[in-house]
Scaffold this motif. Structure first.
Motif, PDB file in Angstrom:
ATOM      1  N   GLU A   7      40.170  33.256  33.608  1.00 26.61           N
ATOM      2  CA  GLU A   7      39.338  32.440  34.476  1.00 26.61           C
ATOM      3  C   GLU A   7      39.761  30.971  34.425  1.00 26.61           C
ATOM      4  O   GLU A   7      39.659  30.255  35.424  1.00 26.61           O
ATOM      5  CB  GLU A   7      37.869  32.574  34.073  1.00 26.61           C
ATOM      6  N   LYS A  57      40.486  28.953  37.784  1.00 25.93           N
ATOM      7  CA  LYS A  57      39.652  27.790  38.116  1.00 25.93           C
ATOM      8  C   LYS A  57      40.476  26.507  38.189  1.00 25.93           C
ATOM      9  O   LYS A  57      40.226  25.645  39.041  1.00 25.93           O
ATOM     10  CB  LYS A  57      38.532  27.656  37.089  1.00 25.93           C
ATOM     11  N   LYS A 112      40.091  33.871  44.349  1.00 26.57           N
ATOM     12  CA  LYS A 112      40.423  34.885  43.335  1.00 26.57           C
ATOM     13  C   LYS A 112      40.823  36.199  44.000  1.00 26.57           C
ATOM     14  O   LYS A 112      41.812  36.835  43.608  1.00 26.57           O
ATOM     15  CB  LYS A 112      39.219  35.087  42.418  1.00 26.57           C
TER      16      LYS A 112
END
Length: 405
Positions: A147, A151, A166
């Motif tokens: 992540e 991000k 994503k």
């Protein structure tokens, strides 16, 4: 391009990823016949059955280190061994099944209560594909970027939500992995020997389950990758026209999956969580069925693929990709060996330049392209003369060396 490998922050995040393994295997009696006892584990999140009662599935947790993945597989095998030893049984160490005398030796997994639909589905598969084909066991490798990476990369994107970003990353990655799935199938092919009862001679295929005789639908799916919505719709069409019962029947090199339940409804609601790679054999040279160094190579392959420039992936490309996997599963395919050497050389240069910590893992794969050095060739030489007895000997050896709890 989603990521800039020259950016130090992005580069560092790319070297981290998440891995989870599902390893299938068959329980056998001391004479090598399929065990006829019920599945010995109930309500266990890490140990389940798959198609039949005598097919164990080890379901690993998610780790960022390939060594932790294989360590957990060993731990799960110790738990399995405790039950197997009680019953006088062994875990068959090959992807290909042992000798099958009759299909009634293959009891379809029986679920009850709220899970009874699982049994109904498995009886449907048995009728459609035959029980024996469903016994070919494999390794499913679940892969996701962290992540933090996603991000960080998303912070420079302004025109879509994080979930859409994503999804786009994994839709793009899936297309490229499918195009290169033949390379993984070639490098991880570990099942060139088999018993004559399954109807395929040894050393015809390096991986029967990935070959034209193996685990495929009766048609070649053409999927859409422009968006998650179109991807889901392209699978739903095959369900609506009766070619598939559900998304779980999509026997394809790669699946895009949500977190938790694998359904199109969950995928639509939650978005893509990870990619499942399905062309890896259970490797009898490793007690866990897979080496950490091979998982590490798949990591650098994923990095290499997501950093490739944009390219088309139309219906013809998808049909070719599936044909390439089947060609890679042919034992001693010289054309595939040369293709593998060429692309691995490119990946080696890429790793040397941007990710030198992965260079040795690519070198190891290059070594497999030398004559006589592929897993399939090594396994054929070691086990090809007496598949059943050598398989039983290896199963006993691993049961002793892995141990039990």
């Amino acid at each position: 391009m989603f990521f800039n490998a020259a950016d130090k922050v992005i580069n560092n995040y790319l070297t981290k990823a998440e891995f989870g393994i599902e390893r299938e295997g068959l329980r056998v009696s001391q004479d090598g016949s399929l065990a006829q006892t019920p599945h010995p584990f109930e309500a266990d999140k890490n140990i389940d059955r798959d198609f039949c009662e005598n097919q164990i599935e080890l379901i690993g947790d998610v780790f960022t280190d390939p060594e932790q993945v294989t360590e957990q597989l060993l731990s799960l095998q110790r738990r399995v061994n405790s039950k197997l030893i009680e019953n006088g049984e062994l875990l068959w160490p090959f992807s290909n099944p042992p000798r099958i005398s009759r299909e009634d030796e293959i009891p379809v997994a029986e679920y009850s209560g709220t899970l009874q639909s699982k049994s109904v589905y498995r009886h449907y598969l048995a009728q459609k594909y035959g029980k024996t084909k469903m016994l070919f066991s494999g390794i499913h490798l679940n892969f996701s970027f962290t992540e933090q990476l996603l991000k960080e990369a998303f912070s420079s994107v302004n025109n879509e939500s994080f979930t859409e970003f994503k999804n786009s990353v994994y839709l793009t990655l899936a297309q490229r992995v499918i195009q290169y799935a033949w390379l993984v199938a070639y490098l991880m092919a570990s099942s060139p020997v088999s018993d004559s009862s399954i109807g395929t001679d040894s050393n015809v295929y390096s991986s029967i389950r990935c070959s034209e005789k193996g685990y495929w639908n009766h048609f070649t799916p053409i999927l859409e990758y422009n968006s998650l919505k179109s991807y889901i719709a392209s699978i739903q069409r095959y369900i609506d026209d009766g070619n598939l019962r559900s998304v779980s029947e999509l026997y394809y090199p790669v699946r895009l999956k949500p977190r938790g339940e694998n359904s199109l409804e969950a995928l639509s609601a939650k978005g893509i969580n990870h990619l499942e790679l399905r062309v890896i054999d259970v490797n009898p040279l490793s007690p866990t069925g897979i080496f950490a160094r091979d998982i590490r190579f798949i990591h650098i392959l994923m990095i290499y693929l997501i950093l490739l420039p944009p390219q088309d992936f139309n219906g013809k490309d998808q049909i070719k990709a599936v044909k390439d996997v089947k060609a890679a599963a042919v034992y001693g395919n010289e054309e595939i060996r040369q293709r593998a050497r060429s692309i691995l050389a490119e990946i080696k240069c890429f790793a040397d330049k941007y990710f030198p910590a992965f260079s040795s893992s690519v070198e190891h794969q290059l070594g497999k392209t030398e004559p006589g050095c592929s897993y399939a060739e090594i396994i054929s030489k070691r086990f090809g003369d007496d598949y059943m007895n050598s398989g039983l000997e290896l199963a006993r050896e691993y049961q002793r060396s892995v141990g039990h709890v």
